[in-house]
Design an enzyme around this catalytic site. Structure first.
Site, PDB file in Angstrom:
ATOM      1  CB  THR A   1      45.001  41.294  34.685  1.00 45.00           C
ATOM      2  OG1 THR A   1      45.344  39.905  34.658  1.00 45.00           O
ATOM      3  CG2 THR A   1      43.674  41.462  33.970  1.00 45.00           C
TER       4      THR A   1
ATOM      5  CB  THR B   1      44.720  40.548  38.595  1.00 42.14           C
ATOM      6  OG1 THR B   1      44.070  39.639  37.747  1.00 42.14           O
ATOM      7  CG2 THR B   1      44.247  41.947  38.389  1.00 42.14           C
TER       8      THR B   1
ATOM      9  NE  ARG C   1      38.376  35.477  31.189  1.00 43.77           N
ATOM     10  CZ  ARG C   1      39.063  35.906  32.245  1.00 43.77           C
ATOM     11  NH1 ARG C   1      40.070  36.732  32.073  1.00 43.77           N
ATOM     12  NH2 ARG C   1      38.760  35.510  33.457  1.00 43.77           N
TER      13      ARG C   1
ATOM     14  CB  SER D   1      49.306  37.066  35.559  1.00 43.70           C
ATOM     15  OG  SER D   1      49.913  37.750  36.624  1.00 43.70           O
TER      16      SER D   1
ATOM     17  CB  THR E   1      43.654  38.751  42.463  1.00 40.62           C
ATOM     18  OG1 THR E   1      44.591  38.084  41.634  1.00 40.62           O
ATOM     19  CG2 THR E   1      43.724  38.197  43.865  1.00 40.62           C
ATOM     20  N   GLY E   2      42.233  36.468  40.787  1.00 42.58           N
ATOM     21  CA  GLY E   2      41.801  35.078  40.644  1.00 42.58           C
ATOM     22  C   GLY E   2      40.905  34.900  39.439  1.00 42.58           C
TER      23      GLY E   2
HETATM   24  N1  GLY Z   1      41.250  38.211  37.566  1.00 44.64           N
HETATM   25  C1  GLY Z   1      41.788  38.280  36.290  1.00 44.64           C
HETATM   26  C2  GLY Z   1      40.995  37.637  35.250  1.00 44.64           C
HETATM   27  O1  GLY Z   1      40.237  36.720  35.531  1.00 44.64           O
HETATM   28  O2  GLY Z   1      41.129  38.012  34.109  1.00 44.64           O
END
Ligand code: GLY
Length: 329
Positions: A206, A188, A216, A75, A239-240
């Site tokens: 990330t 992340t 994106r 990630s 994060t998430g």
């Molecule tokens: N938190 C990392 C992302 O959604 O890209």
């Protein structure tokens, strides 16, 4: 169910130094905090940078570079899962408490997006470069061109292509066959450092949501979303699922709550509650976690779902990885 450690936060209690001796927290303040279990290795690199005389900015950059260079971390950086078209694209931001801010989004062929972000901060009049411009700038600044798609990540992508519908799926990370926080589904790195004299810096890097749509960009490189810092108040990282953080400018909210007097833990919890209130069933089974470090050296974390962990390292080197509290579960 709320985890008690997450509910209490860390910072005030006695710590056990790397020597094994108990020391008062004020004599051994928190130096570095970061997200997830892999934050432990990042914190060690950040602390070593502090000990070598580096600034908080140097420390968080050094820490963030550790998972970026790890091909087994899917990630962040090298080995990150690609987008739906097979390109590994990375997002990163670095900030200090003196107004410094640099970020890159959707950068490709650069292992250390965090260093590219720092170069944006220090070598340009801008705060963010994206896509092809960010990639070209990083290479012009001397960051080596590298293929970030490892055989393992390519294999996972090809597996995913067999069954995936080619349409946006916001919670695809959680559809991976692993619980939040596990090796396959961690996320992340957000990392925050505090020097003994109180100066602070923070970084976030990330490769974003696995198999995302091309183009994106998540929360991570956006100031006030994936990361925020304010002198005299503190810093926060998220994060998430980035889309859920962006909707509420999550880390700006956490820092604003701390400015208003909330503890880091209470501020992280409040941001999670706000997401839940705003989104209802739409965030069922999604993971978002917040981690915050106050200007006085207190840390707190909270997440929507169980499974979010964070690493805390004191100036002595004593390190603890803990689960955060969670709203659901
Ligand atoms: N938190 C990392 C992302 O959604 O890209």
């Amino acid at each position: 169910m709320i985890d008690r450690r997450g509910a209490l936060g860390l910072g005030a209690a006695a710590a056990v130094a790397a020597t094994g001796k108990a020391v008062a927290a004020e004599d051994d303040p928190i130096a570095v905090v970061s997200t997830w279990n892999f934050g432990k290795a990042a914190n060690a690199a950040a602390l070593a940078t502090f000990k070598a005389g580096g600034s908080p900015l140097d420390a968080v950059e050094a820490g963030a570079r550790v998972p970026e260079a790890d091909p087994d971390n899917h990630s962040v950086g090298l080995g990150g899962y690609p987008d739906r078209d097979g390109h590994v694209t990375c997002d990163a931001i670095i900030m200090d408490d003196a107004g410094g801010c640099g970020a890159v989004a959707a950068i490709e062929d650069v292992v250390h997006a965090i260093t590219a972000a720092r170069l944006v901060m220090e070598k340009t009049p801008h705060t963010m470069l994206v896509g092809e411009g960010a990639t070209r700038f990083a290479h012009e600044q001397g960051l080596p061109k590298a293929n970030l798609l490892t055989p393992a990540a390519e294999k996972a992508w090809k597996e995913w292509l067999k069954t995936a519908k080619y349409q946006p799926v916001a919670n695809i990370e959680n559809a991976l066959p692993s619980p939040p926080g596990s090796v396959r589904n961690h996320d992340t790195i957000g990392i925050m450092a505090r020097a003994r004299d109180g100066r602070m810096a923070a970084a976030c890097t990330t490769s974003g949501m696995a198999f995302k749509m091309r183009g994106r960009v998540g929360d991570s490189p956006q100031a006030g979303c994936g990361l925020f810092i304010e002198k005299g108040v503190g810093a926060a990282a998220s994060t998430g699922v980035g889309e859920e953080v962006i909707r509420i400018a999550g880390t700006a909210r956490v820092v604003a709550s701390m400015r208003a007097g909330m503890s880091p833990m209470a501020a992280c919890r409040e941001a999670c509650e706000h997401i839940a209130h705003l989104r209802g069933d739409a965030i069922k089974e999604l993971q978002v976690g917040f981690l915050a470090l106050s200007a006085t050296g207190e840390v707190g974390a909270f997440a929507l779902m169980p499974g979010f962990t964070y690493a805390v390292t004191r100036h002595s080197g004593a390190t603890e990885v803990s689960p955060s509290g969670s709203l659901f579960g």
